[in-house]
Enzyme design. Structure first.
Site, PDB file in Angstrom:
ATOM      1  N   GLY A  58       2.071 -43.309  43.255  1.00  0.00           N
ATOM      2  CA  GLY A  58       2.861 -42.093  42.223  1.00  0.00           C
ATOM      3  C   GLY A  58       4.016 -42.562  41.737  1.00  0.00           C
ATOM      4  O   GLY A  58       4.569 -43.720  41.493  1.00  0.00           O
ATOM      5  N   GLN A  82      -5.845 -40.682  48.925  1.00  0.00           N
ATOM      6  CA  GLN A  82      -4.503 -40.419  49.377  1.00  0.00           C
ATOM      7  C   GLN A  82      -4.129 -39.146  49.215  1.00  0.00           C
ATOM      8  O   GLN A  82      -2.830 -39.029  49.546  1.00  0.00           O
ATOM      9  CB  GLN A  82      -3.788 -40.333  47.163  1.00  0.00           C
ATOM     10  N   ASP A  97       1.112 -38.201  35.842  1.00  0.00           N
ATOM     11  CA  ASP A  97       1.073 -39.974  35.527  1.00  0.00           C
ATOM     12  C   ASP A  97       2.026 -39.580  34.503  1.00  0.00           C
ATOM     13  O   ASP A  97       2.651 -40.783  34.034  1.00  0.00           O
ATOM     14  CB  ASP A  97       0.043 -40.839  35.719  1.00  0.00           C
ATOM     15  N   ASN A 133      -3.407 -36.988  35.236  1.00  0.00           N
ATOM     16  CA  ASN A 133      -3.216 -37.189  37.187  1.00  0.00           C
ATOM     17  C   ASN A 133      -4.573 -37.663  37.131  1.00  0.00           C
ATOM     18  O   ASN A 133      -6.026 -37.646  36.687  1.00  0.00           O
ATOM     19  CB  ASN A 133      -2.833 -35.997  37.791  1.00  0.00           C
ATOM     20  N   LYS A 134      -4.178 -37.296  38.859  1.00  0.00           N
ATOM     21  CA  LYS A 134      -5.181 -37.861  39.707  1.00  0.00           C
ATOM     22  C   LYS A 134      -6.410 -37.737  39.744  1.00  0.00           C
ATOM     23  O   LYS A 134      -7.144 -36.355  39.176  1.00  0.00           O
ATOM     24  CB  LYS A 134      -5.003 -38.214  41.385  1.00  0.00           C
TER      25      LYS A 134
HETATM   26  O1  MRU Z   1      -3.535 -43.703  41.386  1.00  0.00           O
HETATM   27  P1  MRU Z   1      -2.401 -43.290  41.810  1.00  0.00           P
HETATM   28  O2  MRU Z   1      -2.310 -42.511  44.138  1.00  0.00           O
HETATM   29  O3  MRU Z   1      -0.978 -43.615  42.305  1.00  0.00           O
HETATM   30  O4  MRU Z   1      -2.507 -41.875  41.775  1.00  0.00           O
HETATM   31  C1  MRU Z   1      -0.434 -40.688  41.642  1.00  0.00           C
HETATM   32  C2  MRU Z   1      -0.290 -39.237  41.167  1.00  0.00           C
HETATM   33  O5  MRU Z   1      -2.049 -39.140  40.392  1.00  0.00           O
HETATM   34  C3  MRU Z   1       0.026 -38.406  41.230  1.00  0.00           C
HETATM   35  O6  MRU Z   1      -0.015 -37.305  41.613  1.00  0.00           O
HETATM   36  C4  MRU Z   1       1.496 -38.864  39.871  1.00  0.00           C
HETATM   37  O7  MRU Z   1       1.398 -39.759  40.310  1.00  0.00           O
HETATM   38  C5  MRU Z   1       2.051 -37.946  40.220  1.00  0.00           C
HETATM   39  S1  MRU Z   1       3.199 -38.543  42.041  1.00  0.00           S
HETATM   40  C6  MRU Z   1       4.846 -37.621  42.135  1.00  0.00           C
END
Ligand code: MRU
Length: 341
Positions: free
Chosen positions: A50, A194, A235, A245-246
């Site tokens: 995150g 997640q 991100d 983002n994800k």
């Molecule tokens: O691969 P991850 O689990 O780190 O990806 C996280 C995300 O894509 C979240 O949506 C993003 O970091 C925002 S967290 C407030």
């Protein structure tokens, strides 16, 4: 005591204490990372993940590196090399490098100054999340009519992904406190789940009604009119509002644009990267093939199949109704390039 994703552990061998997100929801266990190797490993395996949580780990990680360097007699060059390893452990979330860069200039003032600045990063992140959550809730209530709201979210953007409270999930939480949430559709978020492992766990703790759905159900959910808004985190947000983002986020935005459902990006200002003009300049992390080709260690594709496993995608600003930060709300569809001004 309130659970925290990232805290500082003082002592002869100081460490960063992480709530190990690879073990949730089955077990609530903590791991203490007292070396750069341990931190890099925790970041790469997503024990901590995150964007804002990574910013906190970047900042506290510099303090860990300095303490380790002192114990092991590193010279300046080695210290900076180790800190750079930490800074680049994951490439897409700008917050990791931002956290390192924020505290590094304090090195000349001594370890205590570095640690004080890192602690400030954590305090400010919580305040930013609370403020952006209020901003986002106000905006949503002004731009929707159905009450209470049915929401959809992707990945995990709660207290686990930040230092406290959350971003997109922080808005959900704020709306829940105001009695305005009927139901949250939680995308399971393949391949590392997640959504189902972490977001559903957080919503359950808060008593917020939710359903977990396969990612492939999301577009249909939106087009059938089953949700009033979609909220995601970020991100990295480029200067023009393009948002990494994800993986799976851009598909949600496309469905929302077609259905006329508000699509909201929520993040602290530390996720805005004004040095990157647009989404084309954002590096997208590609992760190991096994994450896609196996389920809980059991192969889910024929031996010999190859995988394409981008961890993130980029949603163009033209598909985003609102970018919510602690500084306010920008509406990229109507005011392109507003972030940069
Ligand atoms: O691969 P991850 O689990 O780190 O990806 C996280 C995300 O894509 C979240 O949506 C993003 O970091 C925002 S967290 C407030």
């Amino acid at each position: 005591m309130t659970a925290r994703s990232v805290t500082w552990l003082d002592g002869a061998v100081p460490a960063v204490r992480l709530l190990d997100q690879t073990r949730l929801p089955a077990e609530e266990v903590y791991l203490d990372a007292a070396t750069v190797d341990a931190l890099v490993d925790a970041i790469r395996t997503l024990a901590v993940r995150g964007a804002p949580a990574l910013g906190a780990v970047g900042a506290l990680g510099v303090a860990v590196a300095l303490a380790q360097g002192e114990r092991e007699g590193w010279d300046d060059e080695r210290t900076l090399r180790e800190i750079d390893r930490l800074r680049t452990a994951r490439p897409t979330a700008v917050n990791l490098a931002w956290g390192v860069d924020r505290v590094l200039p304090h090195r000349s003032a001594g370890h205590a100054a570095v640690l004080a600045e890192a602690r400030a990063v954590l305090t400010e992140d919580e305040a930013a999340n609370r403020k952006l959550s209020a901003n986002g809730a106000d905006w949503l209530l002004a731009h929707t009519t159905r009450r209470p709201l049915r929401l959809l979210t992707h990945c995990n953007t709660g207290f686990l992904a930040t230092t406290a409270w959350g971003t997109a999930l922080g808005i959900v939480r704020e709306l829940h406190v105001r009695g305005q949430v009927e139901m949250v559709h939680v995308d399971e978020t393949r391949p590392l789940l997640q959504g189902s492992r972490l977001t559903a766990w957080e919503l359950d703790r808060d008593g917020i009604d939710h359903v977990v759905q396969a990612d492939s159900a999301a577009a249909g959910t939106i087009l059938r009119g089953l949700v009033d808004a979609v909220l995601i985190g970020a991100d990295r947000i480029a200067a023009n509002g393009d948002t990494a983002n994800k993986v799976g986020s851009v598909g949600l935005a496309l469905a929302c644009a077609d259905a006329g459902v508000p699509f909201i990006v929520a993040a602290p200002w530390s996720t805005v990267d004004l040095a990157t003009p647009d989404g084309g300049g954002i590096e997208i992390e590609e992760r190991a093939a096994e994450e896609v080709l196996a389920l809980a260690g059991v192969p889910s594709a024929p031996v010999g199949s190859r995988a394409f496993n981008p961890a993130f995608d980029v949603t163009p600003a033209r598909l985003i109704d609102a970018v919510v930060t602690e500084r306010g709300v920008v509406e990229p569809k109507s005011t392109p390039d507003m972030l940069a001004s």
